[in-house]
Design an enzyme around this catalytic site. Structure first.
Site, short mmCIF file in Angstrom:
data_model
loop_
_atom_site.label_atom_id
_atom_site.label_comp_id
_atom_site.label_asym_id
_atom_site.label_seq_id
_atom_site.Cartn_x
_atom_site.Cartn_y
_atom_site.Cartn_z
N LYS A 54 0.84 -1.21 0.00
CA LYS A 54 0.00 0.00 0.00
C LYS A 54 0.87 1.25 0.00
CE LYS A 54 -3.92 -2.06 2.40
NZ LYS A 54 -4.41 -2.49 3.69
N GLN A 98 -4.95 -1.41 9.76
CA GLN A 98 -4.92 -2.75 9.15
C GLN A 98 -5.55 -3.78 10.09
OE1 GLN A 98 -3.88 -3.38 6.00
NE2 GLN A 98 -4.29 -5.56 6.20
N ASP A 121 -11.43 3.06 4.49
CA ASP A 121 -11.89 1.67 4.44
C ASP A 121 -13.41 1.60 4.36
OD1 ASP A 121 -10.05 -0.44 4.45
OD2 ASP A 121 -9.51 -0.08 6.55
N1 GUN Z 1 -7.27 -6.60 6.22
C1 GUN Z 1 -7.64 -7.32 5.11
N2 GUN Z 1 -8.31 -6.54 4.26
C2 GUN Z 1 -8.39 -5.33 4.81
C3 GUN Z 1 -8.96 -4.10 4.38
O1 GUN Z 1 -9.57 -3.97 3.31
N3 GUN Z 1 -8.82 -3.06 5.25
C4 GUN Z 1 -8.18 -3.18 6.45
N4 GUN Z 1 -8.12 -2.11 7.22
N5 GUN Z 1 -7.64 -4.30 6.87
C5 GUN Z 1 -7.74 -5.37 6.05
#
Ligand code: GUN
Length: 300
Positions: A54, A98, A121
């Site tokens: 990311k 995350q 998110d």
């Molecule tokens: N862990 C797995 N997928 C995601 C996501 O889309 N957002 C977040 N914050 N954590 C994740």
């Protein structure tokens, strides 16, 4: 019928290109650099890979990337303090914490401490409510990516029968909501659904998001249906050599592709779209925060 393969890698590159253009415009015309902060608590290896990737892509499209890594035994108060600091940082327009978080932390409490306007998110209860009532919100990245691919393939989704397999807060429920907002007739199927094969056989659109390798066989798929495979499952692949593994989705690709009109592969389908949509959400949040027109085609 042999399905058209929906190339998520190529689509995601296109979305990143659009995001990059908006970032350039924001910088040149307004002196604003969109900023995304990712908070990672603990050492979960998969999460570390996601977070690194990311950060790299965020910088590639010209945005500011901030990473806050915290120990696995971080207290709730310390994590809340970091989020509060990011909520108040005017250079940060998107915050992502995350998941999964270590067990001693209350995930709902943490998610709901992120400012809804910066919740890229789309997991904050306010954004969930806004999406559920068809109002402008931040939309969860994976379902947004799926929606973009479906709209690109079909144009209008109005009146189509859609089945979402899986009822998670991250994918299944918001996906169903987005399809409903686009005037699909939506069924959410899950582990207790009776006659799942029959339910899936009625669908023009099948979104599989359960996390069970290859659980949807081709003979569940209506001829010509569109299949969106959200699953990413790692399986042993002794045929590739000792200790080798491979990624498969929640649908059995070959048999489903033989009946579907269009299908996303794994890897290279939904996966790349998730990060592209995270960037799109960050640009959207940045525009909204600054009272600027939001980019078209990058939101629901
Ligand atoms: N862990 C797995 N997928 C995601 C996501 O889309 N957002 C977040 N914050 N954590 C994740």
């Amino acid at each position: 019928m042999t399905a058209k393969i929906i190339d998520g890698k190529e689509f995601a590159a296109r979305v990143r290109g659009q995001v990059g253009e908006h970032v350039t415009r924001l910088k040149n015309d307004h002196g604003i650099t969109p900023g995304l902060a990712v908070v990672l608590v603990g050492e979960d290896p998969a999460s570390q890979v996601y977070v690194r990737s990311k950060g790299k892509i965020t910088v590639e499209v010209g945005m500011k990337s901030v990473e806050r890594r915290m120990d696995a035994d971080t207290s709730e108060a310390d994590l809340l303090a970091v989020i509060e600091e990011l909520n108040n940082d005017s250079e940060i327009h998107g915050i992502l914490c995350q998941l999964p978080l270590p067990k001693h932390l209350n995930e709902d409490l943490i998610i709901n401490s992120i400012s809804p306007a910066k919740d890229v998110d789309g997991f904050h209860i306010s954004n969930v409510g806004l999406l559920g009532t068809g109002q402008k919100s931040m939309v969860p990245c994976t379902p947004l990516g799926c929606l973009m691919m479906l709209r690109d393939h079909h144009g209008s989704l109005s009146g189509m029968d859609a089945v979402v397999i899986g009822r998670s807060n991250i994918v299944g429920k918001p996906m169903a909501q987005l399809l409903l907002n686009d005037s699909c007739t939506v069924t959410i199927a899950h582990s207790r659904t009776k006659d799942l094969p029959d339910v899936v056989r009625r669908a023009d659109i099948v979104v599989a998001a359960v996390g069970r390798p290859e659980m949807v066989p081709g003979d569940w798929i209506k001829e010509g249906a569109t299949v969106i495979d959200v699953g990413i499952n790692r399986l042993d692949a002794p045929e590739k050599g000792e200790g080798k593994t491979k990624l498969v989705g929640d649908v059995h690709f070959e048999s489903c592709a033989a009946r579907a009109g269009a299908i996303t592969p794994v890897p290279g389908g939904v996966g790349p779209m998730t990060i592209a949509c995270l960037l799109a959400n960050t640009v959207t949040a940045c525009c909204r925060a600054n009272g600027l027109r939001e980019p078209e085609g990058l939101t629901a």
